[in-house]
Design an enzyme around this catalytic site. Sequence first.
Site, short mmCIF file in Angstrom:
data_model
loop_
_atom_site.label_atom_id
_atom_site.label_comp_id
_atom_site.label_asym_id
_atom_site.label_seq_id
_atom_site.Cartn_x
_atom_site.Cartn_y
_atom_site.Cartn_z
N GLN A 61 64.89 56.78 68.06
CA GLN A 61 64.82 57.29 66.68
C GLN A 61 63.36 57.63 66.36
OE1 GLN A 61 65.36 55.60 62.18
NE2 GLN A 61 67.01 55.12 63.59
N TYR A 70 63.86 46.65 56.00
CA TYR A 70 64.04 47.38 54.75
C TYR A 70 64.41 46.40 53.64
CZ TYR A 70 64.31 51.66 57.67
OH TYR A 70 64.06 52.66 58.56
N ASP A 77 72.12 54.12 58.94
CA ASP A 77 70.95 53.56 59.62
C ASP A 77 70.20 52.65 58.66
OD1 ASP A 77 68.83 53.66 61.85
OD2 ASP A 77 67.68 54.12 60.03
N THR A 122 68.61 54.71 54.86
CA THR A 122 68.67 53.71 53.78
C THR A 122 67.31 53.17 53.37
OG1 THR A 122 68.93 51.91 55.35
CG2 THR A 122 70.96 52.89 54.49
N TRP A 123 66.23 53.78 53.85
CA TRP A 123 64.92 53.24 53.49
C TRP A 123 64.72 53.41 51.99
CZ3 TRP A 123 59.86 54.90 52.00
CH2 TRP A 123 58.91 53.87 52.09
P1 NAP Z 1 64.06 62.03 54.36
O1 NAP Z 1 65.46 61.67 54.61
O2 NAP Z 1 63.47 63.20 55.08
O3 NAP Z 1 63.79 62.28 52.81
C1 NAP Z 1 64.28 61.44 51.80
C2 NAP Z 1 63.82 62.02 50.46
O4 NAP Z 1 64.31 63.37 50.35
C3 NAP Z 1 64.33 61.26 49.26
O5 NAP Z 1 63.31 61.29 48.29
C4 NAP Z 1 65.54 62.09 48.80
O6 NAP Z 1 65.70 62.04 47.39
C5 NAP Z 1 65.12 63.48 49.20
N1 NAP Z 1 66.29 64.29 49.56
C6 NAP Z 1 67.27 64.00 50.46
N2 NAP Z 1 68.19 64.99 50.50
C7 NAP Z 1 67.77 65.92 49.59
C8 NAP Z 1 68.30 67.15 49.16
N3 NAP Z 1 69.45 67.62 49.66
N4 NAP Z 1 67.61 67.85 48.21
C9 NAP Z 1 66.46 67.39 47.69
N5 NAP Z 1 65.91 66.21 48.06
C10 NAP Z 1 66.56 65.48 49.00
O7 NAP Z 1 63.07 60.80 54.66
P2 NAP Z 1 63.20 59.26 55.05
O8 NAP Z 1 63.92 58.47 54.04
O9 NAP Z 1 61.82 58.86 55.46
O10 NAP Z 1 64.06 59.30 56.42
C11 NAP Z 1 65.46 59.13 56.45
C12 NAP Z 1 65.84 57.80 57.04
O11 NAP Z 1 65.29 57.63 58.35
C13 NAP Z 1 65.29 56.57 56.29
O12 NAP Z 1 65.95 56.33 55.08
C14 NAP Z 1 65.46 55.51 57.35
O13 NAP Z 1 66.80 55.08 57.45
C15 NAP Z 1 65.01 56.27 58.59
N6 NAP Z 1 63.56 56.11 58.92
C16 NAP Z 1 63.24 55.45 60.04
C17 NAP Z 1 61.91 55.26 60.40
C18 NAP Z 1 61.60 54.52 61.66
O14 NAP Z 1 60.45 54.10 61.85
N7 NAP Z 1 62.56 54.36 62.55
C19 NAP Z 1 60.87 55.76 59.60
C20 NAP Z 1 61.24 56.48 58.45
C21 NAP Z 1 62.58 56.65 58.13
P3 NAP Z 1 66.85 61.17 46.66
O15 NAP Z 1 66.84 59.81 47.26
O16 NAP Z 1 66.42 61.22 45.23
O17 NAP Z 1 68.18 61.87 46.86
#
Ligand code: NAP
Length: 281
Positions: free
Chosen positions: A172, A61, A56, A23-24
């Site tokens: 995580q 956030y 998550d 959900t970031w």
């Molecule tokens: P991610 O999930 O690897 O990538 C998200 C990006 O990829 C968005 O721009 C999304 O676009 C795109 N995307 C997702 N599915 C896709 C698909 N099937 N085809 C093409 N593009 C796609 O990166 P993230 O948001 O950094 O990580 C996921 C989650 O992990 C976060 O939202 C958060 O909840 C958590 N997180 C935790 C930490 C921590 O420190 N614990 C750090 C980073 C992240 P659209 O939105 O346009 O669909």
Amino acid sequence: MTRLDFKKLGKSEAEIPVLGLGTWGFGGFSDRHLGGEDKDVKALRLGLELGMRFIDTAEMYAHGHSEEVVAVAVGEERDNVFIATKVSAENLAYERVLRSCEASLKRLKTDYIDLYQVHWPNSRIPIAETMRAMEKLADEGKVRAIGVSNFSVEQTREAQEALSKHSLASNQVEYSLAERSIEDGLLPYCEKEKVTIIAYSPVARGRIPGGGRDERWRTLDNVASKYGKTRTQVALNWLICKEPVVAIPKAGNLEHVRENAGSAGWSLKKEDQDALDKAFH
Ligand code: NAP
């Protein structure tokens, strides 16, 4: 509703879907009034419908607004959704953990959090103090499982040792085909200790679907066409094929949500996992 695969959470009997919803960016990044919540709620609701019944979020956030967006998306379905949130590194002193948890419960409109995670380690606060507060919350039923995030092997061990009544359920960390540094130590450690790895940025923030054309990507494309899947679906399946790993891609685009949901319910053969291991090393 499609039933996705489940894995045991840590050493407990609780189960979580192998794919959750990140959900970031939902509810805004640093400004809580950016708008766009309706679209975010729609994306989360579709993900839940497709079986990704694990969300998550974190108190940091959108300054807590992401948790409010989650509450709207979950609505009356609370008992059918696994909700994980996080306490920020600056709130790890005993009283602050308790206060942060109360505030998250309020924003999430619930009386329990399925998994409460320490977002980042903070060397200024003894982990024993933080874990004492986490155990109090677990004893009170406000938190069902305790996790950490961005902890090294040593920090994970310290967190485990600091818990006296509960076991550490999860860590995580960043993990994807494009970012594999946890394989050197943390992944085998967590597998041995039965600590679930929740892989964040599992599609490398969009780099996997949009990747280039060199040898690595050609291997990924070849595997994808063999299974009739997309690059992203193969990359996510490669993660969840690993015993202790579940993944939380974030997708605001509904097509992306659908595509990601199709990453579970099937498995890459060992030979194809090995080919990807080799190509992306
Ligand atoms: P991610 O999930 O690897 O990538 C998200 C990006 O990829 C968005 O721009 C999304 O676009 C795109 N995307 C997702 N599915 C896709 C698909 N099937 N085809 C093409 N593009 C796609 O990166 P993230 O948001 O950094 O990580 C996921 C989650 O992990 C976060 O939202 C958060 O909840 C958590 N997180 C935790 C930490 C921590 O420190 N614990 C750090 C980073 C992240 P659209 O939105 O346009 O669909």
